[in-house]
Write an enzyme that holds these catalytic residues in place. Structure first.
Site, mmCIF file in Angstrom:
data_model
loop_
_atom_site.group_PDB
_atom_site.id
_atom_site.type_symbol
_atom_site.label_atom_id
_atom_site.label_comp_id
_atom_site.label_asym_id
_atom_site.label_seq_id
_atom_site.Cartn_x
_atom_site.Cartn_y
_atom_site.Cartn_z
ATOM 1 N N GLY A 10 -31.237 45.038 3.932
ATOM 2 C CA GLY A 10 -32.122 45.259 5.080
ATOM 3 C C GLY A 10 -33.512 44.682 4.938
ATOM 4 O O GLY A 10 -34.444 45.121 5.615
ATOM 5 N N ASN A 12 -28.481 35.177 15.166
ATOM 6 C CA ASN A 12 -28.109 35.405 13.772
ATOM 7 C C ASN A 12 -29.072 34.654 12.879
ATOM 8 O O ASN A 12 -29.569 33.592 13.253
ATOM 9 C CB ASN A 12 -26.680 34.878 13.544
ATOM 10 C CG ASN A 12 -26.202 35.042 12.106
ATOM 11 O OD1 ASN A 12 -26.378 36.107 11.498
ATOM 12 N ND2 ASN A 12 -25.595 33.998 11.545
ATOM 13 N N HIS A 44 -29.164 32.742 9.281
ATOM 14 C CA HIS A 44 -28.216 32.200 8.301
ATOM 15 C C HIS A 44 -28.991 31.461 7.208
ATOM 16 O O HIS A 44 -29.912 30.694 7.511
ATOM 17 C CB HIS A 44 -27.243 31.245 9.011
ATOM 18 C CG HIS A 44 -26.233 30.663 8.072
ATOM 19 N ND1 HIS A 44 -25.098 31.349 7.687
ATOM 20 C CD2 HIS A 44 -26.205 29.479 7.411
ATOM 21 C CE1 HIS A 44 -24.406 30.604 6.832
ATOM 22 N NE2 HIS A 44 -25.053 29.467 6.649
ATOM 23 N N GLU A 84 -36.854 33.510 5.411
ATOM 24 C CA GLU A 84 -36.234 34.266 6.524
ATOM 25 C C GLU A 84 -37.189 35.324 7.061
ATOM 26 O O GLU A 84 -37.261 35.547 8.271
ATOM 27 C CB GLU A 84 -34.947 34.965 6.046
ATOM 28 C CG GLU A 84 -33.817 34.028 5.710
ATOM 29 C CD GLU A 84 -32.555 34.766 5.264
ATOM 30 O OE1 GLU A 84 -31.504 34.135 5.234
ATOM 31 O OE2 GLU A 84 -32.626 35.968 4.939
HETATM 32 C C1 GRF Z 1 -29.779 37.125 4.507
HETATM 33 O O1 GRF Z 1 -29.975 36.231 3.455
HETATM 34 C C2 GRF Z 1 -29.081 36.434 5.663
HETATM 35 O O2 GRF Z 1 -29.387 35.093 5.786
HETATM 36 C C3 GRF Z 1 -27.639 36.593 5.281
HETATM 37 O O3 GRF Z 1 -27.574 37.887 4.727
HETATM 38 C C4 GRF Z 1 -28.812 38.226 4.135
HETATM 39 C C5 GRF Z 1 -29.259 39.578 4.615
HETATM 40 O O4 GRF Z 1 -30.270 40.115 3.836
HETATM 41 N N1 GRF Z 1 -26.789 36.346 6.425
HETATM 42 P P1 GRF Z 1 -30.979 41.485 4.177
HETATM 43 O O5 GRF Z 1 -29.922 42.561 4.282
HETATM 44 O O6 GRF Z 1 -31.751 41.333 5.454
HETATM 45 O O7 GRF Z 1 -31.893 41.739 3.005
#
Ligand code: GRF
Length: 202
Positions: A14, A111, A113, A178
């Site tokens: 999360g 999403n 990614h 991200e």
């Molecule tokens: C992220 O790296 C996302 O790109 C991938 O899953 C991960 C989720 O991380 N699809 P978190 O649960 O938000 O820490």
């Protein structure tokens, strides 16, 4: 303009939800998180939500595979609708959506990614980039369609790959990107700069 209420779906720790909530708290992101849903009862994402008083639920999937069964998608759709969610954010949700949820939220599911799509769709994308000898990879926020990791790209962030990088080091560098990119894209939705439409490929 309609106020954005997001529903966040995740299976992991999360950290992306945390980044969204921190951006809301520091005033740089103006939207509401209406609901957090996980397919895993012990996922950190549920605790992140719980600790901040955000409504959160675990919905277990009837199918053990990677694809979500229709009945579970219907349950998730009903919860998101009840919470007045108008934009669904997949943040590390490890199940593939194919049915009722995609139909109900056409063009309103995004999403995050961990690669520069269309390169390296699928699992452990950071490892795929490393194994391929890339010197640059990154993360992508894209619309979700029936094609896994194949919907129209909204925004991307680049991340360098350094000699001697381990998969873990690279993944955590991508995650830091991200945590900047996802709140940034959501801000654009909140300001009406990204319109919610139905991508042609849905
Ligand atoms: C992220 O790296 C996302 O790109 C991938 O899953 C991960 C989720 O991380 N699809 P978190 O649960 O938000 O820490």
């Amino acid at each position: 303009m309609q106020r954005i209420i997001i529903g966040v779906l995740g299976s992991g720790k999360g950290s992306n939800l945390q980044a969204i909530l921190e951006a809301i708290e520091d005033g740089s992101l103006d939207l509401d998180v209406g609901m957090v849903i996980s397919d895993k009862a012990d996922a950190g994402i549920l605790e992140v939500a719980r600790s901040r008083g955000i409504p959160q639920i675990h919905i277990s999937s009837e199918s053990s595979g990677t694809r979500l069964d229709n009945e579970t998608e219907e349950k998730i759709t009903a919860e998101l609708t009840k919470a007045n969610v108008n934009l669904v954010v997949l943040a590390g949700f490890m199940k593939i959506l194919q049915g009722p949820l995609i139909d109900a939220f056409q063009g309103r599911i995004i999403n995050i990614h961990p690669s520069l799509l269309p390169k390296y769709p699928g699992l452990e994308a950071w490892k795929q980039a490393l194994d391929a000898g890339e010197t640059v990879t990154g993360c992508t926020v894209h619309h979700v369609t029936r094609e896994v990791d194949g919907g129209p790209v909204i925004a991307q962030g680049e991340v360098d790959i350094f000699p001697g990088d381990t998969p873990e080091a690279l993944h955590s560098r991508i995650q830091r990107a991200e945590h900047i990119l996802l709140p940034m894209v959501l801000g654009a939705f909140a300001r009406g700069e990204v319109t919610i439409t139905k991508p042609a490929s849905v």
